[in-house]
Design a protein around this motif. Structure first.
Motif, PDB file in Angstrom:
ATOM      1  N   ARG A  11       9.048  -4.176  -1.367  1.00 17.24           N
ATOM      2  CA  ARG A  11       9.730  -2.956  -0.910  1.00 17.24           C
ATOM      3  C   ARG A  11       8.726  -1.852  -0.619  1.00 17.24           C
ATOM      4  NH1 ARG A  11      12.486  -2.435  -4.926  1.00 17.24           N
ATOM      5  NH2 ARG A  11      14.393  -3.499  -4.250  1.00 17.24           N
ATOM      6  N   GLU A  15       7.926   0.000   3.015  1.00 21.35           N
ATOM      7  CA  GLU A  15       7.982   1.464   3.156  1.00 21.35           C
ATOM      8  C   GLU A  15       6.656   2.014   3.658  1.00 21.35           C
ATOM      9  OE1 GLU A  15       9.167   2.893  -0.645  1.00 21.35           O
ATOM     10  OE2 GLU A  15      11.268   2.263  -0.425  1.00 21.35           O
ATOM     11  N   ARG A  19       5.983   3.936   7.251  1.00 18.54           N
ATOM     12  CA  ARG A  19       5.476   5.307   7.223  1.00 18.54           C
ATOM     13  C   ARG A  19       4.196   5.441   8.054  1.00 18.54           C
ATOM     14  NH1 ARG A  19       6.242   5.974   2.238  1.00 18.54           N
ATOM     15  NH2 ARG A  19       4.250   5.138   1.540  1.00 18.54           N
TER      16      ARG A  19
END
Length: 347
Positions: A11, A15, A19
């Motif tokens: 996870r 992310e 980003r």
């Protein structure tokens, strides 16, 4: 490492990847067609274009999937003198620069390129409006050679000049190849997933990049296992699969509007792409693959998802569903591109 630990790491990896955008900056003189080129890169009219006036009075940042396209204002103007320009727009934070020009190559662009070169930044030269090139008694090749020679003289090195037309899309496939070559592999994958494909080779690069996302999201959806699928003895996080399917559709530019305007022969495939993009459709697709497991080898992707995630109950199910949806989107995009390129479908 436990399943819980691997899922948390996966996870976090997803992310971080989302980003860390690929940042491509375009600079050049007013009327060079930077906005039109941005629209071509993403395959959608995301920027207002102007015929002759400078539409850029400050940096415009256009976010599209994993891309950040920065339309930079003129360098070395009274509004943005060189020192102030460098301080305000921080070129060291950008991944790639496109110097876009039409007509005569300007000294200000040459000066900016030399500044970028001193800072170790990569810049590609793009001569836009290729379809407007004409002079009595000269061929297209001769005119392009003269323009390239002028650029080489001004910048002091034989940098390639890429000739494109946003009107006819001529030269855009070659420009994309040059962009790929200028980026490191991880950044290429971001470009492949986010930018429009102008050739079948670009579509294959898009598929390969999307496939990695399918493995990661499918692994995380299986590891979370929040929602029991009716009739299936495993749980899956449907919201993660929903995000995956939305990302794959976006990567191929398959908006509702575009799919609903398909020619009749493509409508059944288009309808399937739309139907399976809903949470209800995803649940039906998962149920369809229940018990079949993963139909491909997963070993080479274990470093991306972890052994425990790969062994999680439901991973074969989520992977099969994800790859099936990717295949549908790819086939539809391939047939749309074939029509755009005038390639006849095989019987």
């Amino acid at each position: 490492m436990s399943l819980r630990e691997e899922a948390a790491q996966l996870r976090q990896d997803i992310e971080n990847e989302q980003r860390d955008k690929l940042k491509i900056a375009l600079f050049g003189q007013p009327g060079a067609g930077k906005s039109s080129l941005i629209n071509q890169i993403v395959g959608q009219p995301v920027v207002k274009t102007g015929a002759s006036t400078d539409m850029t009075t400050e940096a415009q940042v256009i976010a599209h999937d994993e891309l950040l396209l920065v339309d930079l204002p003129g360098y070395g103007t009274t509004r943005f003198p060189p020192n102030q320009w460098m301080e305000q727009f921080k070129p060291e934070e950008l991944d790639l620069f496109l110097c876009v020009f039409s007509g005569k190559f300007h000294e200000a662009d040459s000066k900016f390129f030399k500044e970028l070169r001193e800072k170790g930044r990569i810049c590609l030269f793009v001569r836009n409006k290729r379809d407007d090139l004409w002079e009595d008694g000269k061929t297209q090749e001769e005119l392009e050679a003269e323009i390239a020679a002028d650029v080489h003289r001004q910048v002091g090195s034989e940098e390639p000049v890429h000739f494109v037309s946003c009107r006819t899309r001529g030269g855009l496939a070659e420009l994309v190849d040059a962009i790929y070559a200028a980026l490191d592999p991880a950044k290429r994958e971001k470009y492949a997933r986010s930018a429009k494909a102008f050739s079948m080779a670009h579509l294959e690069a898009k598929r390969a990049a999307c496939e990695k996302a399918v493995y990661k999201y499918a692994g995380l959806a299986a590891a979370n296992g929040l929602n029991p699928i009716p009739g299936v003895n495993v749980g899956v996080d449907i919201s993660i699969m929903f995000k995956l399917f939305a990302d794959v559709r976006s990567a191929y530019g398959l908006t509702d509007e575009k799919v609903n305007k398909l020619i009749p022969s493509l409508l059944p495939l288009g309808k399937r792409v739309l139907d399976y993009s809903t949470k209800e459709g995803i649940a039906l697709l998962l149920k369809r693959f229940a018990g079949k497991g993963a139909s491909v080898q997963i070993g080479r992707f274990v470093p991306f998802i972890g052994q425990a995630v790969a062994a999680a109950a439901g991973f074969g199910l989520t992977l099969a569903a994800g790859k099936s949806y990717l295949n549908d989107c790819h086939e539809l995009a391939e047939r749309i591109l074939a029509a755009e390129l005038g390639i006849a479908e095989q019987p």
